[in-house]
Design an enzyme around this catalytic site. Structure first.
Site, PDB file in Angstrom:
ATOM      1  N   ASP A 162      20.205 -54.061   2.036  1.00 26.30           N
ATOM      2  CA  ASP A 162      20.581 -53.058   1.039  1.00 26.30           C
ATOM      3  C   ASP A 162      19.525 -51.974   0.901  1.00 26.30           C
ATOM      4  O   ASP A 162      18.549 -51.943   1.653  1.00 26.30           O
ATOM      5  CB  ASP A 162      20.855 -53.776  -0.291  1.00 26.30           C
ATOM      6  CG  ASP A 162      22.037 -53.195  -1.035  1.00 26.30           C
ATOM      7  OD1 ASP A 162      22.336 -52.003  -0.870  1.00 26.30           O
ATOM      8  OD2 ASP A 162      22.683 -53.938  -1.805  1.00 26.30           O
ATOM      9  N   ASP A 221      30.057 -48.110  -2.937  1.00 26.79           N
ATOM     10  CA  ASP A 221      30.701 -49.406  -3.105  1.00 26.79           C
ATOM     11  C   ASP A 221      32.177 -49.282  -3.444  1.00 26.79           C
ATOM     12  O   ASP A 221      32.603 -48.374  -4.151  1.00 26.79           O
ATOM     13  CB  ASP A 221      30.029 -50.194  -4.238  1.00 26.79           C
ATOM     14  CG  ASP A 221      28.726 -50.819  -3.797  1.00 26.79           C
ATOM     15  OD1 ASP A 221      28.184 -50.399  -2.766  1.00 26.79           O
ATOM     16  OD2 ASP A 221      28.246 -51.732  -4.482  1.00 26.79           O
TER      17      ASP A 221
END
Length: 822
Positions: A162, A221
């Site tokens: 991430d 996202d």
């Protein structure tokens, strides 16, 4: 990852998100990283979408067991991936290694890996290319070799890497450096570990990441709603030149089964991910998944399209008016053709076979990968696709076969309806023969809702239809007295004979919208369904400017220096028609030329009560002009805008149009009522940033405002931060259903999320992500309170909200005003 978790009662940690991806033009893709992995898109599970930080060893073992017992493993799912929050908050002080949380993972990560491997499955883990993970656990920046060796020793098979707390200068060179460091460290371990780059498309990873990892996120996202899925498809589908075996575009995990979309939308989600050769990573709680959810996730034909060894992402053949056709070659020589309808009504989507990669042939065999039906088409691949739906065919050239049914499409449109006694409307249907040969005894019938009548006003039968011929039929619809406003289904069925006398039928469901006269009160006209409209460019837009030819492509309505959150954005020549039924008395509005127009032209705004012009205004670019129209007793209301000669395409606005009906008076509140929580009229309203070391600042500004004369200027860091405040006294949101906030950006757009703290322990609840692109864009962000989820054991008590926060991401100045509940 974007969702933020509360690390302690009063401590907020950073949400991981990214700026919306900016799609570059097709270019030659880089060579794939040579690790021999992910030759087809990875398939598996990740706990984040359904569980967030509530991940445990038992959950992962349960999922592994379900993979085997439910048949998921049998159709190709193999990776069981642990997301954020698996570690302790600090590294081991002696070795510097990451330490699994012994409460959550009593067997350690290595123990869980052994359990998963014994099932014939593989284990994935999460880390971050920053100093901390998105939920505040230790990051891997500067520890790449140590962490890679640790993961290899634990027998990890997949790493999601991430991008939070990344200390980045925002340059592509920095992203390449940070992600290459971990990629090389993984290679040095000698263990085969699939490398998933999760930097949200911020640095256009499709242009560089194939040399570094096996897959890369292309967008912010995903959320469990149609708007999110539609936006991601629009961004990811054009990136087909960059994908291939071992290197894949990743539009994020699957939301199938999480409850925020319809079955049709979930099938589109699965279908389009397969066509885009995307990783299929399940994000739902499989322990309670419905049979319908499992049927979608285990559709072996759709999965085979995704996993095809040729490894080609589908080409976008056409993309217009919300309808898209994709073409994906398959290793066995067939093609997967997807007909995708992102609009809100059923639509006929078609493509000539010769415009795809199919060779010219006497006929084409079509296998519907959701229904299993097999038909044959002569020259055109076509289907009536439901709103938000996708039809996927596996197609191969063939010769006409006497025992294979012909492809027949049944489509149509329904007019907007009004109730009895004036109640009536029309419906148009078209049955088209796309197969070889001739259809005989073709008949079209309609099944209407109970109490409704449908009468054909043109022939509904024909003795024969040759290939590519159609039977078009017009119908009158009778609306029963007392019917309420809403959408009503009409099932249209074409029955026909073919071949040696076989009888077949093809059906499609159309939906007609019934509008009724407005109820008593004063209402924003943008909340009332019009009877119909025509517009010079694109659709009439609700609560935003007209923008351009696509739906929802405008910004907040802006006339001169005035910015409006309510209104109708139009482009001349335009006409909008409403049914009033004699119940209304007055319409007020500000009208004018939207600042986006740029033509310098004027426009004429006219309000008609039935056929009488009751208000006329000519507006030039600049300040808005007030309009007040008496519509007493009118059955119909028409709003007409026309441009000057030579300026017909001028963009104008009906700003804050308020319609008064029944016994309502000018002092009555305008519905729907919204309560402003923060308007920033006296400064920053004590707003601040949540993560002091994450960057960002707040200030008061008058350069943008939608409520009063001031707003909040939030300087968002590239990495993003939360803006808001914790309250000394609880805030009562009452019976509110949505939170709204008005934003304008200076950069490429905005990605963000809304969160609240609840209860005396300041528990953190969040959700309702958004993403949009467009330099200088503005929007009213509307998110349902039901979209906000809380940790296990915490209830979102709307009477005791103790903090309100908005995440802003991507760098640059963002103007924010009028956070409100409605």
């Amino acid at each position: 990852m974007r969702r933020l978790i509360a690390a302690a009662a009063a401590t907020l940690t950073l949400l991981c998100t990214g700026a919306a991806a900016v799609v570059a033009g097709p270019a030659a893709p880089a060579a794939a990283v040579e690790n021999g992995l992910a030759r087809t898109p990875p398939m598996g599970f990740n706990n984040w979408n359904a569980f967030g930080c509530d991940v445990t060893e038992q959950l992962i073992k349960d999922v592994a067991d379900l993979f085997v017992s439910s048949g998921l493993q049998a159709v190709g799912y193999e990776y069981v991936n642990i997301d954020d929050c698996w570690a302790l908050k600090e590294r081991d002080p002696e070795t510097g290694r990451l330490v699994p949380d012994p409460v959550k993972f009593p067997s350690g990560i290595a123990g869980v890996a052994g359990y998963v491997h014994a099932k014939g499955l593989k284990l994935g883990l999460y880390a971050d290319a920053g100093t901390r993970t998105c939920a505040g656990y230790p990051g891997s920046l500067g520890h790449e070799d140590l962490d890679a060796r640790t993961f290899a020793e634990w027998q990890i098979d997949y790493l999601k890497y991430d991008n939070c707390y990344n200390e980045s200068d925002g340059s592509q060179a920095d992203y390449l450096r940070r992600y290459t460091a971990m990629g090389q460290a993984l290679t040095r371990t000698g263990r085969p570990i699939v490398y998933s780059i999760c930097e949200w498309g911020t640095s256009q990873p499709w242009t560089w990441a194939a040399d570094v990892g096996n897959l890369w996120r292309t967008t912010g996202d995903i959320s469990d709603n149609w708007s999110s899925v539609r936006s991601i498809i629009a961004t990811n589908a054009p990136l087909y030149p960059y994908a291939g075996p071992g290197h894949w575009n990743d539009p994020d995990m699957l939301e199938v089964g999480n409850g925020g979309m319809t079955a049709t939308e979930y099938r589109t989600h699965m279908s389009m991910w397969a066509m885009m050769a995307a990783p299929l990573i399940i994000g739902t709680d499989l322990r309670g998944a419905s049979a319908e959810t499992m049927d979608i996730l285990t559709n072996s034909e759709i999965i085979a399209v995704d996993q095809d060894p040729l490894g080609v992402q589908a080409t976008v053949v056409s993309d217009s008016g919300g309808l898209m056709v994709l073409d994906k070659p398959l290793a066995d020589g067939q093609r997967a053709i997807a007909l995708y309808n992102s609009t809100d009504t059923v639509a006929t989507v078609s493509v000539p076979a010769t415009e795809t990669g199919l060779r010219r042939a006497p006929a084409y065999r079509l296998q519907d990968l959701w229904t299993g039906a097999v038909t044959q088409a002569r020259t055109t691949i076509e289907a009536a696709v439901p709103a938000h739906g996708t039809v996927v065919f596996k197609v191969r050239p063939s010769t006409p076969h006497a025992r294979t049914a012909p492809a027949v499409t049944v489509g149509g449109t329904a007019s907007t309806l009004i109730p009895a006694p004036a109640g009536a409307g029309t419906l148009a249907t078209v049955a088209t023969h796309r197969g070889p040969g001739t259809l005989r005894d073709v008949r079209v019938d309609i099944a209407a809702p109970p109490g409704w009548t449908v009468t054909a006003t043109s022939p509904a039968r024909t003795r024969s239809l040759v290939t590519d011929a159609s039977l078009a039929t017009a119908w009158d619809i009778g609306v029963p007295e007392g019917a309420t406003a809403g959408r009503y289904p009409f099932t249209v069925t074409a029955t026909y004979r073919w071949g040696d006398g076989r009888v077949s039928a093809t059906s499609t469901e159309l939906a007609a919208t019934l509008v009724t006269a407005p109820v008593d009160g004063r209402r924003h006209l943008s909340t009332i369904t019009p009877f119909g409209s025509v517009n010079g460019q694109g659709p009439v837009e609700n609560d935003r400017s007209n923008g351009g030819p696509a739906a929802e492509d405008g910004n907040l309505i802006t006339i001169g220096d005035a910015v409006y959150t309510r209104g109708l954005g139009v482009s001349a020549p335009s006409e909008i028609r409403y049914y009033l039924g004699g119940r209304c008395t007055r319409l007020t509005a500000d009208v004018g030329i939207d600042v986006e127009d740029g033509t310098g032209a004027s426009a004429r705004f006219v309000v008609y009560a039935d056929d009488t012009a009751v208000a006329t205004v000519t507006a030039a670019p600049g300040a808005p002009v007030a309009l007040d129209a008496d519509v007493t007793g009118a059955a119909w209301l028409r709003l007409v805008m026309t441009g000057e000669p030579g300026g017909e395409a001028v963009h104008g606005d009906w700003a804050v149009p308020v319609l008064t009906c029944g016994e309502a008076g000018p002092a009555d509140p305008v519905q729907p009522v919204e309560r402003v929580l923060f308007s920033f009229e006296d400064g920053t309203d004590e707003w601040t940033i949540a993560n002091a070391d994450g960057g960002g600042s707040v200030a008061s500004t008058s350069l943008f405002h939608t409520d009063g004369g001031q707003a909040l200027l939030a300087r968002a860091p590239v990495n993003g931060n939360w803006f808001g405040r914790t309250l000394s006294e609880p805030l009562d949101l009452g019976d509110g259903q949505v939170l709204k906030v008005d934003l304008r950006t200076t950069g490429a757009g905005s990605s963000g999320e809304i969160a609240v703290q609840v209860g005396d322990d300041l528990s953190w609840c969040q959700g309702g992500q958004w993403t949009w692109t467009g330099a200088g864009g503005s929007r009213t962000i509307t998110r349902a309170l039901d979209e906000i989820s809380c940790p296990a054991g915490v209830t979102l008590d709307r009477d005791r909200v103790r903090g309100v926060w908005v995440f802003l991401n991507g760098g640059g100045d963002v103007y924010l005003d009028a956070l409100r509940v409605g």
